[in-house]
Design a protein around this motif. Structure first.
Motif, short mmCIF file in Angstrom:
data_model
loop_
_atom_site.label_atom_id
_atom_site.label_comp_id
_atom_site.label_asym_id
_atom_site.label_seq_id
_atom_site.Cartn_x
_atom_site.Cartn_y
_atom_site.Cartn_z
N GLY A 148 31.04 47.25 36.55
CA GLY A 148 32.13 47.69 35.26
C GLY A 148 32.39 49.28 35.56
O GLY A 148 32.13 49.97 36.62
N VAL A 149 33.17 49.88 34.60
CA VAL A 149 33.55 51.20 34.68
C VAL A 149 32.62 52.30 34.11
O VAL A 149 32.04 51.76 32.96
CB VAL A 149 34.82 51.58 33.85
N SER A 150 32.01 53.27 34.71
CA SER A 150 31.07 54.03 34.54
C SER A 150 31.62 55.63 33.99
O SER A 150 31.14 56.07 33.03
CB SER A 150 30.29 54.51 35.73
N TYR A 151 32.82 55.95 34.61
CA TYR A 151 33.54 57.22 34.14
C TYR A 151 35.11 56.99 34.57
O TYR A 151 35.52 56.19 35.07
CB TYR A 151 32.80 58.20 34.64
N ILE A 152 35.75 58.07 34.41
CA ILE A 152 37.15 58.08 34.73
C ILE A 152 37.55 59.28 35.36
O ILE A 152 36.69 60.54 35.06
CB ILE A 152 38.08 58.09 33.38
N ASN A 198 45.54 46.65 32.34
CA ASN A 198 45.40 45.97 31.12
C ASN A 198 43.74 45.59 30.81
O ASN A 198 43.10 45.72 29.93
CB ASN A 198 46.19 44.60 30.76
N GLN A 199 43.29 44.94 32.05
CA GLN A 199 41.77 44.36 32.00
C GLN A 199 41.23 44.93 33.33
O GLN A 199 41.90 44.94 34.59
CB GLN A 199 41.94 42.86 32.22
N LEU A 200 40.14 44.88 33.54
CA LEU A 200 39.23 45.20 34.62
C LEU A 200 39.44 44.48 35.84
O LEU A 200 40.00 44.75 36.96
CB LEU A 200 37.85 45.60 34.36
N ASP A 201 39.54 43.06 35.68
CA ASP A 201 39.63 41.89 36.51
C ASP A 201 40.95 42.17 37.20
O ASP A 201 40.95 41.96 38.42
CB ASP A 201 39.14 40.90 35.99
N ASN A 202 41.83 42.21 36.41
CA ASN A 202 43.34 42.20 36.84
C ASN A 202 43.50 43.66 37.77
O ASN A 202 44.52 43.41 38.53
CB ASN A 202 44.38 42.23 35.76
N GLN A 251 28.55 45.60 29.09
CA GLN A 251 29.42 46.05 30.17
C GLN A 251 30.77 45.80 30.17
O GLN A 251 31.68 46.68 30.46
CB GLN A 251 28.66 45.48 31.66
N ASP A 252 31.29 44.41 30.02
CA ASP A 252 32.38 44.27 29.74
C ASP A 252 33.46 45.04 28.60
O ASP A 252 34.44 45.36 28.96
CB ASP A 252 32.70 42.54 29.48
N ALA A 253 32.66 44.99 27.62
CA ALA A 253 33.32 45.66 26.53
C ALA A 253 33.52 47.11 26.78
O ALA A 253 34.55 47.69 26.41
CB ALA A 253 32.42 45.24 25.15
N VAL A 254 32.35 47.71 27.47
CA VAL A 254 32.66 49.05 27.77
C VAL A 254 33.84 49.64 28.63
O VAL A 254 34.45 50.31 28.46
CB VAL A 254 31.54 49.76 28.18
N SER A 255 33.98 48.67 29.81
CA SER A 255 34.93 48.64 30.66
C SER A 255 36.22 48.48 30.01
O SER A 255 37.32 49.23 30.27
CB SER A 255 34.82 47.77 31.66
N ALA A 256 36.46 47.52 29.13
CA ALA A 256 37.49 47.29 28.28
C ALA A 256 37.97 48.64 27.58
O ALA A 256 39.12 48.78 27.61
CB ALA A 256 37.59 46.00 27.32
N ALA A 257 37.16 49.03 26.90
CA ALA A 257 37.40 50.36 26.23
C ALA A 257 37.72 51.67 27.04
O ALA A 257 38.67 52.25 26.50
CB ALA A 257 36.00 50.81 25.35
N ILE A 271 42.58 54.41 29.30
CA ILE A 271 43.17 54.59 30.50
C ILE A 271 44.54 54.62 30.20
O ILE A 271 45.58 55.25 30.71
CB ILE A 271 42.83 53.87 31.84
N ARG A 272 45.15 53.34 29.56
CA ARG A 272 46.39 53.24 29.22
C ARG A 272 46.97 54.27 28.34
O ARG A 272 48.22 54.68 28.51
CB ARG A 272 46.57 51.82 28.42
N ASN A 273 46.20 54.77 27.22
CA ASN A 273 46.74 55.91 26.45
C ASN A 273 46.74 57.13 27.30
O ASN A 273 47.86 57.76 27.18
CB ASN A 273 45.84 56.14 25.19
#
Length: 527
Positions: free
Chosen positions: A324-328, A255-259, A174-180, A185-187
Motif C-alpha cells: 500500500g501507500v506509505s507516503y506521497i 481513483n484507486q490503488l489497484d487501477n 492497509q487498503d483504507a489508508v491507501s484509498a485515503a 492525491i486527487r485533491n
C-alpha cells in the motif's frame, strides 16, 4: 460529509493530537557548476562517496546533477538542519565548483556537455546508467538537467486509526489508508496549480537552453539574451521544461490503488513505435532499458506520486500493490533560489497545511475530463499564472485564479489553526498569511521578483544565479554542523564506497542476463 463537517472532526482533540506524528522529508537537486557557470565535467567526487550507495548524497540524471536526500523528520526544522549540513559538507569537497541555485540550467554548450551519471561496474549500477541513456535518447539531455525539489509527506498510522472511523466508518487497514492517500492525491491534482503560482521561480530561461528547442511559446527577449514570458511562474513545469508530452495519452488512474498500479504497469509493458528506433544495441551498447512507453516507473512525469519504500530490486508498483501507500511525493516545486538550500522553513509549514487540507476536503473520483481540467489549469498557471484576471476551470465553470486561490487559502487557514494548536506557536497560520499576500499581490511571488530584478538591473538570468551561487558557497562555509557531525558524514562516505565495491564483487551474471532476468520477473526494480 462536507468540508466543514470533516474539519470539525479534525479539530477533535484526539484526532488533532495525532497530527504530531506527521513526517516530512526533502529531495533537493542541484547542478555542480564551474566558477563561470558552466556545468562541471568532473566525475562525481569520490569525497562525496558512492552515488549508488550513499543514503543522503547521490546523483540524478547527470554526473553533475547532485541530489540531496533527508530522512523523514517529525520536526521540519530538523529536516532543514540535515539538508543544510549536507550542503555544507558537499560544498567543502568540490573545490572551486559551486551549486546552481535555480531550477533551469544555463551556459550549456550542447546536449553532449551534460555528462550522464555513472554508478560503477555492478549490474545494478550499469542499469541505472542505461536508464539515463534511454532518457537522453528519448527526450534529450537538456530537459534532464533541470533541477527541482521533492517534498515527501506522510500522516501517521495513529491519525488514520482515528480519522477514518470518524469520517468514513471504516477501519484503518492497509487498503483504507491507501484509498485515503489517493483521495488526498486527487485533491492535490485539483489544486496543485497553486504551487507553481506561489513557488514557481523559473519565469525566464538562458538563451542556451532554448537554442535547439522548438517552442510555440511567445517568448520575449531581454537585452542580456535571457528569454521570458511576462506572466510565467514555472517554465520548468511547462512543455518546454520537465514534462513529457508523449505521456499525455497514458490515462494513469488516480481513483484507486489497484487501477493506478495496473495503468502504470500497462505503460511499462506497452511497446512504443517512437522508441523502437532505439531498440537493441548500437556499437555494442544498449540505447535504453527497453522500447516500451515507459522503461520503468520512474519515467512517469507527474506532479505527485504515491510511494512505498522498495526493497532490494523491487519495482515501485510491486511495493505499492503488496504494502500500500506509505507516503506521497510532491514534485511540483521549483528550487527556491532565495534559500541557500533550495527550500525555506516557511514552505514546509505551508506545504504541510496544503496537504492536510487535501486530506480533509471531500474528494470525488476523477473522470477523464476532470483529470484533463487539472492539466489545463496547471499549464495555464505555469506560463501565465500572474496574468491579471486569469481564468481557470473549476468543476467545469470559469473562475479567476485569484478568487479560487482565496477560497482555498481560507480553508487552509482553518486547517492551520488546528496544526498550530497541536504544535504550538503560529507558524502554520503565518505561512498561510504569507501565501495569501502573494495571491493579493502577484509582484510578491518568486517568479515576479526574479523577472523584476532582471529588468531593473540588466543582469542576465545566468549572471544572477552565479551571484547567488557564490554568496551561498560563502555563507554555508560559515554554517556550523547541527544535525550531523562532520565525522559522521565522512563515515557515510567510506561506508558507501565499501558497499559499492562489495556489490561489484558479488555480481556473478552478465549484464545481458541481468536485464533479461530483471524484466522477466514481476517483482523487481531498480531506479
Amino acid at each position: 460529509m462536507t468540508f466543514a463537517e470533516r474539519l470539525a472532526k479534525l479539530s477533535q482533540a484526539d484526532i488533532a493530537d495525532s497530527l504530531k506524528g506527521v513526517l516530512r522529508g526533502i529531495e533537493r537537486e542541484t547542478l555542480r557548476i564551474n566558477s563561470n557557470g558552466s556545468i562541471a565535467q568532473t566525475p562525481h567526487p569520490k569525497a562525496l562517496g558512492s552515488a549508488l550507495c550513499h543514503e543522503y548524497i547521490t546523483t540524478d540524471f547527470s554526473e553533475a546533477l547532485l541530489e540531496f536526500i533527508t530522512i523523514p523528520h517529525a520536526d521540519p526544522r530538523q529536516a532543514l538542519a540535515q539538508l543544510r549540513d549536507i550542503h555544507k559538507f558537499v560544498l567543502e569537497r568540490i573545490g572551486d565548483e559551486r551549486l546552481w541555485p535555480m531550477s533551469m540550467p544555463c551556459y550549456i554548450e550542447s546536449e553532449d556537455s551534460i555528462p550522464i551519471a555513472q554508478y560503477g561496474s555492478s549490474n545494478v549500477g550499469k542499469m541505472k546508467t542505461l536508464y539515463r541513456v534511454g532518457l537522453k535518447n528519448r527526450y534529450g539531455s537538456m530537459m534532464q538537467a533541470i533541477a527541482g525539489v521533492h517534498f515527501n509527506f506522510s500522516l501517521p498510522q495513529a491519525f488514520w486509526d482515528k480519522w477514518l472511523p470518524a469520517v468514513s466508518a471504516t477501519d484503518a487497514d492497509q487498503d483504507a489508508v491507501s484509498a485515503a492517500y489517493f483521495d488526498m492525491i486527487r485533491n492535490y491534482r485539483r489544486f496543485c496549480w497553486l504551487i507553481p503560482y506561489l513557488y514557481g521561480a523559473s519565469p525566464a530561461l538562458c538563451g542556451s537552453f532554448i537554442k535547439d528547442n522548438q517552442s510555440n511559446l511567445p517568448f520575449e527577449r531581454l537585452p542580456t539574451g535571457s528569454y521570458y514570458l511576462p506572466y510565467a511562474t514555472s517554465l520548468r513545469m511547462s512543455d518546454l521544461g520537465y514534462t513529457n508530452k508523449a505521456q499525455s495519452g497514458l490515462n494513469v488512474c488516480y481513483n484507486q490503488l489497484d487501477n493506478y498500479v495496473a495503468s502504470l504497469r500497462q505503460a511499462i509493458n506497452t511497446p512504443s513505435a517512437d522508441y523502437a528506433k532505439f531498440a537493441g544495441k548500437k556499437n555494442g551498447q544498449y540505447q535504453q532499458l527497453n522500447s516500451n512507453v515507459l522503461q520503468i516507473e520512474n519515467e512517469l512525469y507527474s506532479p505527485i506520486r504515491p510511494k512505498q519504500p522498495t526493497r532490494k530490486l523491487e519495482k515501485p508498483t510491486d511495493a505499492l500493490a503488496e504494502r500500500g501507500v506509505s507516503y506521497i511525493e510532491v514534485r511540483a516545486l521549483d528550487v527556491n533560489p532565495f534559500s541557500d538550500v533550495g527550500i525555506s522553513l516557511e514552505q514546509f509549514y505551508f506545504l504541510e497545511t496544503f496537504l492536510v487540507y487535501c486530506a480533509v476536503c471531500p474528494s470525488a473520483e476523477m473522470r477523464g475530463e476532470d483529470f484533463a481540467e487539472t492539466e489545463r489549469n496547471l499549464r495555464s498557471v505555469v506560463v501565465e499564472g500572474r496574468k491579471p484576471d486569469l481564468m481557470l476551470s473549476h468543476n467545469g465553470q470559469s473562475q479567476t485564479l485569484q478568487d479560487w486561490a482565496q477560497e482555498l487559502l481560507k480553508g487552509m487557514a482553518e486547517v492551520a489553526v488546528i496544526l498550530d494548536s497541536v504544535q504550538g506557536g503560529d507558524a502554520y497560520q503565518s505561512a498561510v498569511r504569507t501565501e495569501l499576500d502573494k495571491v493579493l499581490d502577484p509582484s510578491l511571488t518568486p517568479s515576479a521578483r526574479i523577472l523584476q530584478h532582471l529588468k531593473d538591473t540588466g543582469q542576465g538570468s545566468g549572471a544572477y544565479a552565479l551571484e547567488m551561487a557564490e554568496y551561498y558557497k560563502q555563507t554555508l562555509a560559515q554554517h556550523q554542523y547541527s544535525y550531523h557531525s562532520e565525522a559522521e558524514l565522512e563515515q557515510l562516505v567510506a561506508d558507501s564506497l565499501a558497499a559499492q565495491a562489495e556489490g561489484e564483487r558479488q555480481d556473478n551474471v552478465s549484464f545481458d542476463q541481468f536485464l533479461h532476468d530483471y524484466f522477466a520477473v514481476a517483482d523487481r526494480t531498480c531506479a
